[in-house]
Design an enzyme around this catalytic site. Structure first.
Site, PDB file in Angstrom:
ATOM      1  N   HIS A 303      -0.601 -54.011 -42.850  1.00  0.00           N
ATOM      2  CA  HIS A 303      -1.366 -53.606 -41.523  1.00  0.00           C
ATOM      3  C   HIS A 303      -0.931 -54.477 -40.500  1.00  0.00           C
ATOM      4  O   HIS A 303      -0.647 -53.801 -39.398  1.00  0.00           O
ATOM      5  CB  HIS A 303      -2.781 -53.273 -41.825  1.00  0.00           C
ATOM      6  N   GLU A 314      -6.570 -59.291 -44.490  1.00  0.00           N
ATOM      7  CA  GLU A 314      -5.641 -58.464 -45.378  1.00  0.00           C
ATOM      8  C   GLU A 314      -5.045 -59.367 -46.484  1.00  0.00           C
ATOM      9  O   GLU A 314      -4.788 -59.315 -47.567  1.00  0.00           O
ATOM     10  CB  GLU A 314      -4.578 -57.887 -44.437  1.00  0.00           C
ATOM     11  N   LYS A 335       4.631 -54.190 -37.009  1.00  0.00           N
ATOM     12  CA  LYS A 335       3.701 -54.207 -35.554  1.00  0.00           C
ATOM     13  C   LYS A 335       4.415 -55.241 -34.695  1.00  0.00           C
ATOM     14  O   LYS A 335       4.212 -55.209 -33.536  1.00  0.00           O
ATOM     15  CB  LYS A 335       2.323 -54.166 -35.882  1.00  0.00           C
ATOM     16  N   HIS A 340       1.015 -51.894 -31.848  1.00  0.00           N
ATOM     17  CA  HIS A 340       0.423 -51.232 -32.787  1.00  0.00           C
ATOM     18  C   HIS A 340       0.097 -49.642 -32.175  1.00  0.00           C
ATOM     19  O   HIS A 340      -0.513 -49.347 -31.050  1.00  0.00           O
ATOM     20  CB  HIS A 340      -1.372 -51.841 -32.722  1.00  0.00           C
ATOM     21  N   PHE A 399     -10.622 -49.291 -37.248  1.00  0.00           N
ATOM     22  CA  PHE A 399     -11.956 -49.327 -36.579  1.00  0.00           C
ATOM     23  C   PHE A 399     -13.179 -48.526 -37.569  1.00  0.00           C
ATOM     24  O   PHE A 399     -12.614 -47.335 -37.623  1.00  0.00           O
ATOM     25  CB  PHE A 399     -12.248 -48.972 -35.236  1.00  0.00           C
TER      26      PHE A 399
END
Length: 412
Positions: A303, A314, A335, A340, A399
């Protein structure tokens, strides 16, 4: 026995380029797609940089009349779907149409449209609000328009799970085919929210990098000096097919989806659980679903947002799931180059993972210059790496504490 599900078509629109080839090549070169914001006057904003898509011409993919009646996120969905369907070489017949569905994720929907028509309402009154306003902004219009464009009448839904939307869409589509509810699914995720309101909102949360003078060095996952994420835009679409159906029609196959996990942190509105519990559960579930042992995982697309909390959480989760093996697994945070893409992130990263499996090349994590003692795994720093891999994992966490993990396999 559940049906096997393979990937037969890809479509990509990212800050690195329009099309799979351009995005993938620039990714392997370690080229950043981050630059100054041009969509609005960002003077006075704490963050004045983003990952904008350049040279996107929606009319190359969809009728010009339709572009005037759709938000940019839907245009990305349609364009990437056209690319993916052309790549798959699938002919849709009346008989096949009910067996083809679409699930496309989007985190925020038509924020461009909301801002535009709110201003029109205040300046010119309610009669000047377009009848297309509501259809333009709702998130499920992405799969809806894709279904209309191709005339497919199978399952048609949208996942709206923040930064995990694209991965949840792909995982849900995978399960639709596994249980026999469709032969083909058009799936992925999109986002287009480089707007003044979005940047102001993320700035208010202190979520974004403010490294405005060095945009290409701003997104730096797992680096000690990371200071927030960069908003990107675009999307990715994959064509998933039931294996025997794909074989019968002679489709080329990029790879196979074998596992899907989803979980919740139940911890905080925006922050991940500090001990990584939700991510741990999600990765374990995906591995179990794919009947994969931790020793079999050769690569992970993380991620990796470039925020202090997410990268640390993570990393801790990876160590809990894989134990000492975590130090042996190469991990990319793409990313660092795309920014993102929020609801589109999981989809483009799943595509990058599929290409890594197919080609045996791992994208780098750029801007990894000052190692964080707490983030001490192999993040494939700064240069792509040629490594033949068989099993890979793609992580997406959003989120609201919503998590999605995909496990993919090289097809053989």
């Amino acid at each position: 026995m559940s049906a096997r599900v393979v990937i037969t078509g890809l479509g990509l629109i990212t800050p690195l380029g329009v099309g799979v080839e351009a995005s993938w090549q620039h990714l392997l070169e370690g080229r950043s797609g981050i630059g100054p914001i041009s969509r609005f006057d960002a003077k006075g904003f704490d963050t004045r940089i983003a990952g904008e898509v350049k040279d996107f011409q929606p009319e190359a993919f969809i009728p010009a009349k339709l572009t005037r009646r759709t938000d940019l996120f839907s245009q990305f969905a349609l364009a990437a779907s056209v690319m993916a369907m052309q790549d798959a070489g699938l002919t849709i017949t009346d008989e096949l149409s009910p067996q083809i569905g679409t699930i496309v994720g989007c985190g925020l929907g038509g924020l461009n449209t909301i801002e535009k028509y709110h201003a029109i309402l205040l300046e010119k009154g309610p009669r000047k609000v377009s009848p297309f306003f509501i259809p333009m902004l709702i998130a499920n219009m992405a799969p809806g328009l894709v279904a209309i464009h191709f005339g497919v009448k199978g399952p048609n839904t949208s996942t709206v799970t923040a930064c995990a939307s694209g991965a949840h869409a792909i995982g849900d589509a995978f399960k639709v085919i596994q249980r026999g509810a469709a032969k083909v699914m058009i799936t992925g995720g999109v986002e287009a929210v480089i707007t003044s309101l979005a940047i102001a909102g993320f700035n208010a949360m202190k979520a974004l990098s403010t490294r405005n003078d060095e945009p290409q060095r701003a997104s730096r996952p797992f680096d000690r000096d990371r200071d927030g994420f960069i908003v990107g835009e675009g999307g990715g679409i994959l064509i998933l097919e039931e294996l025997e159906f794909a074989r019968r029609r002679g489709a080329k196959i990029y790879g196979e989806i074998i596992g899907y996990g989803l979980s919740g942190d139940a911890y905080h509105m925006t922050a991940p659980s500090p001990d990584g519990t939700g991510a741990v559960l999600c990765m374990q579930q995906a591995l179990e679903d794919g009947h994969i042992n931790i020793e079999e995982v050769d690569y992970i697309n993380a991620h990796g947002t470039s925020t202090q909390l997410n990268d640390l959480s993570e990393t801790l989760a990876l160590k809990k799931v894989f134990g000492p093996q975590a130090y042996q697994i190469p991990i990319s945070a793409t990313k660092s180059m795309t920014g993102h893409l929020l609801g589109g992130a999981g989809a483009i990263e799943a595509i990058f993972t599929v290409l890594s499996l197919q080609q045996g090349i791992l994208p780098p994590t750029i801007n990894y210059e000052n190692p964080d003692p707490q983030c001490d795994l192999d993040y494939v720093p700064n240069q792509a790496r040629e490594v033949p891999i068989r099993i890979a994992m793609s992580n997406s966490f959003g989120f609201g504490g919503t998590n999605a993990v995909l496990v993919l396999k090289r097809f053989a």
